[in-house]
Design a protein around this motif. Structure first.
Motif, mmCIF file in Angstrom:
data_model
loop_
_atom_site.group_PDB
_atom_site.id
_atom_site.type_symbol
_atom_site.label_atom_id
_atom_site.label_comp_id
_atom_site.label_asym_id
_atom_site.label_seq_id
_atom_site.Cartn_x
_atom_site.Cartn_y
_atom_site.Cartn_z
ATOM 1 N N GLU A 66 46.475 36.128 49.717
ATOM 2 C CA GLU A 66 45.918 36.471 51.046
ATOM 3 C C GLU A 66 45.776 37.995 51.194
ATOM 4 O O GLU A 66 44.800 38.481 51.765
ATOM 5 N N GLU A 69 42.763 39.088 49.245
ATOM 6 C CA GLU A 69 41.504 38.805 49.957
ATOM 7 C C GLU A 69 41.267 39.775 51.095
ATOM 8 O O GLU A 69 40.146 40.230 51.320
ATOM 9 N N ARG A 70 42.344 40.103 51.800
ATOM 10 C CA ARG A 70 42.211 41.040 52.917
ATOM 11 C C ARG A 70 41.758 42.420 52.404
ATOM 12 O O ARG A 70 40.859 43.033 52.983
ATOM 13 N N CYS A 72 40.097 43.031 49.751
ATOM 14 C CA CYS A 72 38.712 42.851 49.311
ATOM 15 C C CYS A 72 37.758 42.945 50.507
ATOM 16 O O CYS A 72 36.780 43.699 50.488
ATOM 17 N N ASP A 73 38.079 42.188 51.559
ATOM 18 C CA ASP A 73 37.220 42.139 52.750
ATOM 19 C C ASP A 73 37.106 43.501 53.424
ATOM 20 O O ASP A 73 36.068 43.843 53.978
ATOM 21 N N LYS A 74 38.196 44.266 53.378
ATOM 22 C CA LYS A 74 38.185 45.572 54.057
ATOM 23 C C LYS A 74 37.580 46.669 53.173
ATOM 24 O O LYS A 74 37.556 47.837 53.562
ATOM 25 N N GLY A 75 37.104 46.298 51.994
ATOM 26 C CA GLY A 75 36.483 47.283 51.108
ATOM 27 C C GLY A 75 37.484 48.237 50.476
ATOM 28 O O GLY A 75 37.133 49.340 50.061
#
Ligand code: 5GP
Length: 214
Positions: A66, A69-70, A72-75
């Motif tokens: 998790e 993924e976080r 990753c999502d936040k760049g």
């Protein structure tokens, strides 16, 4: 002016090492870092569990899926990839800070990571692929690691073959038959790349000042 002569500012470079596992890349990377205080290792994040002897924060930052993924999502990852059954990624902030400060960074990442870094930071990346000296040597090393499980050895050989197929995408290739010779080769690559005109941000001002005085 320093004891070594004038100090000319330069951008840091990103030295990417890829290889199939069993080619000796980790040893080579460690030896390079020990021999050169101007380059440090990028510490990747990974969702895999740590192996015996690995230290959290030194070899990897071991994180939950998790969290990965976080990030990753936040760049927050410069590149990331799935390798075998786990996710691996390079945190962006330390790399950008290093380049700006003229420090070099060493990456032990796979071909997917090398491709992404090349796309994003083309002028800063130097890619080196490490090959084993023969398929016999590679197989022997993979067998030693897999501790006799034939299925695991077969899978690792197939993975190695897939990784090796990307060798033409690299700037340099080292066939790692003798660690000392390979290390010397890697040090030569690093020395030459550090002298590339495009990396020497301070050169224009240095030459201009010299010409003014002539
Ligand atoms: P291991 O699990 O054996 O430490 O690493 C498996 C593979 O993942 C190796 O080929 C290694 O180079 C690669 N790897 C490690 N960290 C990263 C990363 O941050 N990004 C990418 N793309 N590959 C990585």
């Amino acid at each position: 002016m320093t004891a070594d002569g004038p100090k000319i500012d330069r951008r840091g470079l990103l030295l990417v090492l890829s290889s199939p596992s069993g080619a000796g890349k980790t040893t080579l990377a460690r030896r390079l870092i020990e021999s050169d205080s101007s380059i440090s290792s990028s510490v990747s994040v990974t969702t895999r569990t740590s192996r015996r002897g690995e230290v959290d924060g030194r070899d990897y930052n071991f994180i939950h899926a998790e969290t990965f993924e976080r990030m990753c999502d936040k760049g927050e990852l410069l590149e990331w990839a799935r390798v075998f059954d786990n996710a691996y990624g390079t945190p962006r902030a330390p790399v950008e800070a290093a380049i700006a400060e003229g420090r070099d960074v060493l990456f032990d990442i796979d071909w997917q990571g090398a491709q992404q870094l090349s796309e994003k930071m083309k002028h800063d990346v130097v890619r080196v692929f490490v090959l084993p000296p023969s398929h016999e040597v590679l197989e022997e090393r993979l067998r030693a690691r897999a501790q006799d499980s034939e299925d695991v050895v077969k899978r690792r050989m197939a993975d190695a073959s897939a990784e090796i197929s990307h060798w033409p995408e690299y700037d340099y290739v080292i066939v790692n038959a003798h660690i000392e010779k390979s290390l010397a080769g890697l040090q030569a690559i690093l020395s030459a790349e550090r002298l590339k005109r495009e990396r020497l941000d301070g050169l224009t001002a240095f030459v201009r000042d010299m010409q003014k005085a002539l």
